[in-house]
Design an enzyme around this catalytic site. Structure first.
Site, PDB file in Angstrom:
ATOM      1  N   ASP A   1     -21.655  17.026 -17.114  1.00 17.17           N
ATOM      2  CA  ASP A   1     -20.210  16.968 -17.311  1.00 17.17           C
ATOM      3  C   ASP A   1     -19.762  17.581 -18.637  1.00 17.17           C
ATOM      4  OD1 ASP A   1     -21.448  14.898 -18.719  1.00 17.17           O
ATOM      5  OD2 ASP A   1     -20.646  13.343 -17.435  1.00 17.17           O
TER       6      ASP A   1
ATOM      7  N   ASN B   1     -19.142   0.398 -16.168  1.00 17.89           N
ATOM      8  CA  ASN B   1     -18.428   0.217 -14.895  1.00 17.89           C
ATOM      9  C   ASN B   1     -19.164   0.883 -13.732  1.00 17.89           C
ATOM     10  OD1 ASN B   1     -17.989   2.923 -15.298  1.00 17.89           O
ATOM     11  ND2 ASN B   1     -15.753   2.809 -15.415  1.00 17.89           N
TER      12      ASN B   1
ATOM     13  N   HIS C   1     -20.267   4.020 -13.657  1.00 14.08           N
ATOM     14  CA  HIS C   1     -20.093   5.464 -13.450  1.00 14.08           C
ATOM     15  C   HIS C   1     -21.408   6.212 -13.693  1.00 14.08           C
ATOM     16  CE1 HIS C   1     -18.686   5.930 -17.877  1.00 14.08           C
ATOM     17  NE2 HIS C   1     -19.853   6.536 -17.793  1.00 14.08           N
TER      18      HIS C   1
ATOM     19  N   GLU D   1     -16.013   8.036 -11.817  1.00 14.89           N
ATOM     20  CA  GLU D   1     -15.524   6.683 -12.060  1.00 14.89           C
ATOM     21  C   GLU D   1     -15.458   5.908 -10.739  1.00 14.89           C
ATOM     22  OE1 GLU D   1     -15.383   5.727 -14.980  1.00 14.89           O
ATOM     23  OE2 GLU D   1     -14.422   7.140 -16.346  1.00 14.89           O
TER      24      GLU D   1
END
Ligand code: F6R
Length: 245
Positions: free
Chosen positions: A67, A136, A138, A143
């Site tokens: 990313d 979370n 990811h 996400e």
């Protein structure tokens, strides 16, 4: 999924680096999928030490990063391209033209995403993908709620991810609102995956990963569907799991 427990962050990084060194030795033309963030720093440092001491060569290796922040050029010190150059590429003999990081400042980001995906395919996919995990769940910047069918795409970052990454920026406001990330489907096409989990702040995510069936509300859960995933976790990440389960 295979789970390997390491004593601490240092040992986890060393085990991961040793796995990568063996893969590169077995296939000097390997295509690696690489991650940024705090977790893989110890791996890169071990790989650099090994390159200097034992001469492991990356001359024939190709790499694709997961990313990049939208809006940042590769020259921006906070870009993931800069991170990779500083923490790894500049210290080994990899050919810079064989290191790929999504282009965060392309005029046409959608086209840049499609081009990145095509480039991975043109290289016959990723042989070994290194992953970290967000609190979370990811993976990459995918996400919660990201489609399992997603390929490289633009994503709006959640507040929790921006807060977690604010430590690298002058302020929370300076953290980009969006990023380009390989998608879940792109990651799942990798032939083999090595997921690193370190620290007690990640133990809830690890627990959820190990106890949940694949569900888009927790992106990492998709890894349960991949045939070759190794999770390498340190005691701090695993301890919470034992105490809480
Ligand atoms: C980084 C990436 C992210 C991180 C994750 C964990 O390229 O794709 O998914 O792996 O945010 O970050 P750290 O390692 O900083 O806890």
């Amino acid at each position: 999924m295979k789970l390997i427990e390491a004593k601490d962050y240092k040992e986890m990084s060393k085990i991961a680096a040793d796995i990568m060194i063996k893969k590169v030795a077995d296939n000097p033309a390997i295509t690696l999928g690489l991650a940024t963030g705090g977790t893989p720093l110890g791996i890169y440092s071990s790989l650099i030490d090994d390159h200097k001491e034992n001469g492991t060569s990356y001359n024939g290796v190709t790499s694709f990063n997961l990313d990049e922040y939208a809006g940042l050029s590769g020259k921006d010190p906070n870009s993931y391209r800069s991170y990779m150059n500083e923490n790894f590429f500049h210290h080994i003999d990899i050919q810079k033209e064989n290191t790929f990081v999504p282009c965060g400042d392309a005029e046409d980001l959608q086209k840049a995403c499609a081009d990145y995906e095509a480039l991975i395919k043109a290289h016959k996919g990723i042989d070994l993908q290194i992953l970290g995990i967000g609190e979370n769940g990811h993976i990459g910047f995918n996400e919660p709620g990201t489609s399992f069918d997603s390929e490289t795409h633009v994503v709006q970052l959640t507040d929790s991810t921006r807060q977690a990454n604010a430590r690298y920026f002058s302020s929370l406001e300076a953290v980009p609102q969006a990023a380009v990330t390989m998608g879940i489907a792109s990651i799942m096409k990798s032939k083999e995956i090595l997921l690193l989990v370190s620290g007690k702040q990640k133990s809830e995510a690890l627990k959820q990963l190990l106890n949940s069936s694949p569900d888009e509300s927790f992106p990492a859960s998709v890894l349960n569907k991949h045939p070759y995933v190794t999770i390498l976790a340190d005691k701090a990440a695993i301890a919470g799991l034992i105490v809480n389960s």
